[in-house]
Design a protein around this motif. Structure first.
Motif, PDB file in Angstrom:
ATOM      1  N   GLY A 154       0.829  -1.211   0.000  1.00  0.00           N
ATOM      2  CA  GLY A 154       0.000   0.000   0.000  1.00  0.00           C
ATOM      3  C   GLY A 154       0.861   1.257   0.000  1.00  0.00           C
ATOM      4  O   GLY A 154       0.596   2.196  -0.748  1.00  0.00           O
ATOM      5  N   MET A 155       1.899   1.257   0.832  1.00  0.00           N
ATOM      6  CA  MET A 155       2.806   2.398   0.884  1.00  0.00           C
ATOM      7  C   MET A 155       3.432   2.644  -0.493  1.00  0.00           C
ATOM      8  O   MET A 155       3.462   3.775  -0.991  1.00  0.00           O
ATOM      9  N   ALA A 156       3.918   1.590  -1.107  1.00  0.00           N
ATOM     10  CA  ALA A 156       4.548   1.723  -2.425  1.00  0.00           C
ATOM     11  C   ALA A 156       3.550   2.231  -3.470  1.00  0.00           C
ATOM     12  O   ALA A 156       3.867   3.121  -4.267  1.00  0.00           O
ATOM     13  N   ALA A 157       2.350   1.681  -3.458  1.00  0.00           N
ATOM     14  CA  ALA A 157       1.333   2.106  -4.428  1.00  0.00           C
ATOM     15  C   ALA A 157       0.900   3.546  -4.184  1.00  0.00           C
ATOM     16  O   ALA A 157       0.755   4.325  -5.143  1.00  0.00           O
ATOM     17  N   PHE A 158       0.707   3.930  -2.919  1.00  0.00           N
ATOM     18  CA  PHE A 158       0.311   5.311  -2.621  1.00  0.00           C
ATOM     19  C   PHE A 158       1.396   6.287  -3.056  1.00  0.00           C
ATOM     20  O   PHE A 158       1.108   7.370  -3.568  1.00  0.00           O
ATOM     21  N   GLN A 159       2.649   5.915  -2.841  1.00  0.00           N
ATOM     22  CA  GLN A 159       3.738   6.806  -3.238  1.00  0.00           C
ATOM     23  C   GLN A 159       3.851   6.907  -4.759  1.00  0.00           C
ATOM     24  O   GLN A 159       4.187   7.953  -5.288  1.00  0.00           O
TER      25      GLN A 159
END
Length: 197
Positions: free
Chosen positions: A18-23
């Motif tokens: 999720g962190m990677a996708a949000f970034q």
């Protein structure tokens, strides 16, 4: 025999995805499909662990808050004001990944997506930061390094708010690292002068 999956490990994997996708896409534009792809999972599997993007977002931010607080808990009590200033400085000079986390949090909360649960988690995080700073200040007060009339609880929360402001300012607006470090140094010196006996 079906493969046994550790639930907390899978949740951590999804939170990282999720962190990677949000970034990569921005919080608003990211879909659960993007997160499932990032995690290498089927979208249905993702929903077994998080029922919605909002639930995943809350878990992600709680994970970041816990990580940031854990980083503070290992710090020793400052021996003097110079030690204290150095600790504060280390908390406001963020690496690139930490800056991305701050930008993401700001995007989430400023876009009106911040749920009551997320805002409550953020308030608890700020309370923990303020309490940590108050504890550090109390040890300096006990050792006679700062004025005895200082209200360490109020000053700890004030310092947490100042640090928060500097961190957000750096993540969103200041691209020149040397300029930011000068801002940090001046702010810390101003704060320390207010504490001195």
């Amino acid at each position: 025999m079906p493969k046994i999956v550790d639930r907390s490990e899978m949740q951590a994997r999804i939170i990282g995805a999720g962190m990677a996708a949000f970034q990569r896409h921005g919080h608003a534009a990211t879909k659960m499909t993007d997160i499932a792809e990032e995690a290498g999972l089927a979208k249905g599997t993702l929903y077994l662990y998080f029922k919605s993007k909002e639930q995943l977002t809350l878990a992600l931010m709680q994970s970041l808050f816990a990580e940031w607080i854990a980083g503070l808990e290992g710090l020793p009590q400052p021996r003097n004001l110079d030690d204290f200033g150095a600790q504060v400085r280390s908390n406001v000079v963020l690496d690139a990944d930490e800056q991305k986390g701050v930008r993401m949090f700001f995007e989430i909360t400023s876009s009106g997506v911040g749920s009551d649960a997320l805002l409550s988690a953020a308030a608890e995080f700020q309370d923990a930061l303020g309490a940590f700073q108050a504890d550090q200040l109390a040890s300096l007060k006990d050792a006679g390094h700062i004025r005895q009339e200082i209200d360490v609880d109020a000053m700890g929360r004030t310092l947490a708010a100042m640090v928060d402001g500097l961190v957000i300012h750096r993540a969103l607006f200041v691209k020149d690292e040397s300029r930011y470090r000068r801002m940090v140094d001046e702010t810390i010196q101003l704060f320390l002068r207010g504490l001195q006996r």
